[in-house]
Design a protein around this motif. Structure first.
Motif, PDB file in Angstrom:
ATOM      1  N   TYR A 247       0.836  -1.062   0.001  1.00 53.43           N
ATOM      2  CA  TYR A 247       0.127   0.066  -0.056  1.00 53.43           C
ATOM      3  C   TYR A 247       0.747   1.443   0.140  1.00 53.43           C
ATOM      4  CZ  TYR A 247      -3.668  -3.400   1.289  1.00 53.43           C
ATOM      5  OH  TYR A 247      -4.608  -4.307   1.221  1.00 53.43           O
ATOM      6  N   ILE A 248       2.172   1.395   0.873  1.00 49.88           N
ATOM      7  CA  ILE A 248       3.059   2.310   0.725  1.00 49.88           C
ATOM      8  C   ILE A 248       3.545   2.567  -0.440  1.00 49.88           C
ATOM      9  CG2 ILE A 248       4.950   3.295   1.754  1.00 49.88           C
ATOM     10  CD1 ILE A 248       4.499   1.575   4.274  1.00 49.88           C
ATOM     11  N   ASP A 249       3.913   1.609  -1.288  1.00 52.08           N
ATOM     12  CA  ASP A 249       4.487   1.496  -2.502  1.00 52.08           C
ATOM     13  C   ASP A 249       3.571   2.234  -3.434  1.00 52.08           C
ATOM     14  OD1 ASP A 249       6.821   0.547  -1.696  1.00 52.08           O
ATOM     15  OD2 ASP A 249       6.642  -1.452  -2.594  1.00 52.08           O
ATOM     16  N   ALA A 250       2.247   1.961  -3.507  1.00 56.71           N
ATOM     17  CA  ALA A 250       1.226   2.357  -4.212  1.00 56.71           C
ATOM     18  C   ALA A 250       0.981   4.019  -4.168  1.00 56.71           C
ATOM     19  CB  ALA A 250       0.035   1.809  -4.041  1.00 56.71           C
ATOM     20  N   ALA A 251       1.214   4.374  -2.704  1.00 56.35           N
ATOM     21  CA  ALA A 251       0.944   5.765  -2.468  1.00 56.35           C
ATOM     22  C   ALA A 251       2.155   6.491  -2.649  1.00 56.35           C
ATOM     23  CB  ALA A 251       0.902   5.881  -0.925  1.00 56.35           C
ATOM     24  N   LEU A 252       3.373   6.056  -2.983  1.00 55.86           N
ATOM     25  CA  LEU A 252       4.320   6.711  -3.374  1.00 55.86           C
ATOM     26  C   LEU A 252       4.383   7.067  -5.033  1.00 55.86           C
ATOM     27  CD1 LEU A 252       7.364   4.443  -1.744  1.00 55.86           C
ATOM     28  CD2 LEU A 252       6.430   6.873  -1.181  1.00 55.86           C
ATOM     29  N   GLU A 253       3.468   6.610  -5.689  1.00 58.96           N
ATOM     30  CA  GLU A 253       3.616   6.812  -6.994  1.00 58.96           C
ATOM     31  C   GLU A 253       2.519   8.098  -7.186  1.00 58.96           C
ATOM     32  OE1 GLU A 253       2.187   3.376  -9.122  1.00 58.96           O
ATOM     33  OE2 GLU A 253       3.872   2.171  -8.391  1.00 58.96           O
ATOM     34  N   ASN A 254       1.685   8.438  -6.347  1.00 57.50           N
ATOM     35  CA  ASN A 254       0.757   9.448  -6.495  1.00 57.50           C
ATOM     36  C   ASN A 254       1.214  10.970  -6.026  1.00 57.50           C
ATOM     37  OD1 ASN A 254      -1.473  11.107  -6.381  1.00 57.50           O
ATOM     38  ND2 ASN A 254      -2.941   9.293  -6.002  1.00 57.50           N
ATOM     39  N   PRO A 255       1.704  11.758  -6.887  1.00 51.28           N
ATOM     40  CA  PRO A 255       1.784  13.220  -6.286  1.00 51.28           C
ATOM     41  C   PRO A 255       0.906  13.901  -5.722  1.00 51.28           C
ATOM     42  CG  PRO A 255       2.756  12.797  -8.635  1.00 51.28           C
ATOM     43  CD  PRO A 255       1.891  11.630  -8.261  1.00 51.28           C
ATOM     44  N   MET A 256      -0.392  13.549  -5.763  1.00 44.72           N
ATOM     45  CA  MET A 256      -1.518  14.217  -5.285  1.00 44.72           C
ATOM     46  C   MET A 256      -1.608  13.982  -3.841  1.00 44.72           C
ATOM     47  SD  MET A 256      -4.051  16.403  -5.346  1.00 44.72           S
ATOM     48  CE  MET A 256      -4.420  17.019  -7.119  1.00 44.72           C
ATOM     49  N   VAL A 257      -1.330  12.791  -3.708  1.00 49.67           N
ATOM     50  CA  VAL A 257      -1.178  12.373  -2.052  1.00 49.67           C
ATOM     51  C   VAL A 257      -0.085  12.984  -1.377  1.00 49.67           C
ATOM     52  CG1 VAL A 257      -0.689  10.326  -0.384  1.00 49.67           C
ATOM     53  CG2 VAL A 257      -2.073   9.851  -2.509  1.00 49.67           C
ATOM     54  N   VAL A 258       0.895  13.264  -1.702  1.00 52.06           N
ATOM     55  CA  VAL A 258       2.035  13.887  -1.295  1.00 52.06           C
ATOM     56  C   VAL A 258       1.579  15.398  -1.174  1.00 52.06           C
ATOM     57  CG1 VAL A 258       4.244  15.050  -1.875  1.00 52.06           C
ATOM     58  CG2 VAL A 258       3.871  12.516  -2.456  1.00 52.06           C
TER      59      VAL A 258
ATOM     60  N   ALA B 287       4.834   8.765   9.232  1.00 52.80           N
ATOM     61  CA  ALA B 287       5.416   8.992   7.997  1.00 52.80           C
ATOM     62  C   ALA B 287       5.696   8.098   6.879  1.00 52.80           C
ATOM     63  CB  ALA B 287       6.874   9.311   8.676  1.00 52.80           C
ATOM     64  N   LEU B 288       5.043   6.755   7.177  1.00 49.99           N
ATOM     65  CA  LEU B 288       4.709   5.958   6.065  1.00 49.99           C
ATOM     66  C   LEU B 288       4.056   6.378   4.997  1.00 49.99           C
ATOM     67  CD1 LEU B 288       4.408   2.592   8.369  1.00 49.99           C
ATOM     68  CD2 LEU B 288       6.402   3.276   7.250  1.00 49.99           C
ATOM     69  N   LEU B 289       3.208   7.230   5.438  1.00 45.68           N
ATOM     70  CA  LEU B 289       2.461   8.065   4.132  1.00 45.68           C
ATOM     71  C   LEU B 289       3.412   9.069   3.736  1.00 45.68           C
ATOM     72  CD1 LEU B 289      -1.073   8.851   5.971  1.00 45.68           C
ATOM     73  CD2 LEU B 289      -0.418   7.376   3.811  1.00 45.68           C
ATOM     74  N   PRO B 290       3.393   9.117   2.381  1.00 42.55           N
ATOM     75  CA  PRO B 290       4.336  10.062   1.782  1.00 42.55           C
ATOM     76  C   PRO B 290       3.834  11.346   1.959  1.00 42.55           C
ATOM     77  CG  PRO B 290       3.101   8.878  -0.102  1.00 42.55           C
ATOM     78  CD  PRO B 290       3.022   7.989   1.345  1.00 42.55           C
ATOM     79  N   GLY B 291       4.695  12.281   2.303  1.00 43.25           N
ATOM     80  CA  GLY B 291       4.360  13.842   2.349  1.00 43.25           C
ATOM     81  C   GLY B 291       4.167  14.214   3.700  1.00 43.25           C
ATOM     82  N   VAL B 292       4.237  13.071   4.668  1.00 41.75           N
ATOM     83  CA  VAL B 292       4.200  13.233   6.100  1.00 41.75           C
ATOM     84  C   VAL B 292       5.338  14.143   6.981  1.00 41.75           C
ATOM     85  CG1 VAL B 292       3.683  12.443   8.412  1.00 41.75           C
ATOM     86  CG2 VAL B 292       2.065  11.915   6.532  1.00 41.75           C
TER      87      VAL B 292
END
Length: 264
Positions: free
Chosen positions: A94-105, A149-154
């Motif tokens: 799930y973390i790898d998938a989130a890393l692909e999304n600049p909007m999440v960041v 911080a496992l969420l990108p952008g945190v």
């Protein structure tokens, strides 16, 4: 990935690893702008070069890291690092998938920025001025904050520093413990990523060279950035980083909302 692209991402990492703006988020945006964010090696590179930046802490604080008479120092780090290692392993895909999304960041940059505007007011009565004075249970609680911080952008540094301040540590003491905690965290993350994606390195020997260059550049830049951050944190607190995060996040959201992909 070219050598120039590797150097650019490494500079971004070195500059942002220890300030509460999310180094991972900034690397994702930088790689997206250069059009290499979909490449599997880029994702591995962005994790592994964080170890280079983290090793700057070992050099600057070598007396603490290699004082083997201070057993409790190492035990605190072990307790603090366990939550992120366990959760990171369980939620890796799930973390790898989130890393692909600049909007999440971008969204997390804005939300994290808002939090930073108020942190200094929320935790303004510190009682602990050294990591030696925190208990093992307090170390675990700080480690739980690191899981955010496992969420990108945190921002790992922001999460752990705030976690330390929530445990009554001063800003500077919390920042130093955040630096110390980064070493086993990133060493474990780097080792896991390399083992999991070793074929990306064995299939192309040039990728080893890019990793080596990236780690060296990140290490040098981080050496300069650490002392700047400690001084700025003592003098100005978190608010200026909060404004920075909000502005950058809103700009990225605006660009993406306008239909641009951040790829050149």
């Amino acid at each position: 990935m070219s050598i120039l692209e590797a150097v650019i991402i490494a500079i971004v990492e070195g500059l942002t690893e220890f300030i509460p703006v999310s180094s991972t988020g900034h690397m994702i945006i930088a790689s997206a702008i250069m059009g290499i964010n979909k490449d599997e090696f880029t994702k591995l590179f962005e994790v592994c070069i964080q170890l280079g930046a983290i090793l700057a802490v070992v050099v600057l604080y070598w007396k603490k890291f290699f004082d083997f008479t201070r057993l409790q120092f190492y035990i605190r780090l072990i307790f603090a690092v366990l939550p992120a290692l366990i959760l990171g392993y369980l939620l890796g895909d799930y973390i790898d998938a989130a890393l692909e999304n600049p909007m999440v960041v971008a969204i997390m940059l804005v939300l994290g920025g808002i939090v930073l505007l108020f942190v200094d007011k929320w935790f303004n009565k510190p009682e602990i001025d050294s990591e030696e004075k925190i208990s093992y249970f307090q170390a675990i609680r700080i480690g739980l904050f690191q899981c955010l911080a496992l969420l990108p952008g945190v921002s790992r540094s922001a999460a752990t520093i705030i976690g330390g301040m929530q445990q009554k540590m001063t800003r500077s003491a919390a920042a130093e413990f955040s630096f110390f905690l980064a070493v086993p965290t990133m060493a474990a993350a780097t080792g896991y990523k390399i083992l999991k994606h070793h074929e990306l390195l064995t299939s192309n020997p040039d990728n080893w060279k890019l990793l080596a260059i990236g780690n060296v550049v990140a290490f040098i830049v981080a050496m300069l950035a650490i002392k700047f951050f400690i001084g700025a944190l003592k003098k100005y607190g978190f608010k200026m980083w909060g404004y920075y995060r909000i502005v950058v996040g809103l700009i990225i959201i605006g660009v993406l909302a306008a239909g641009y992909t951040l790829e050149v």
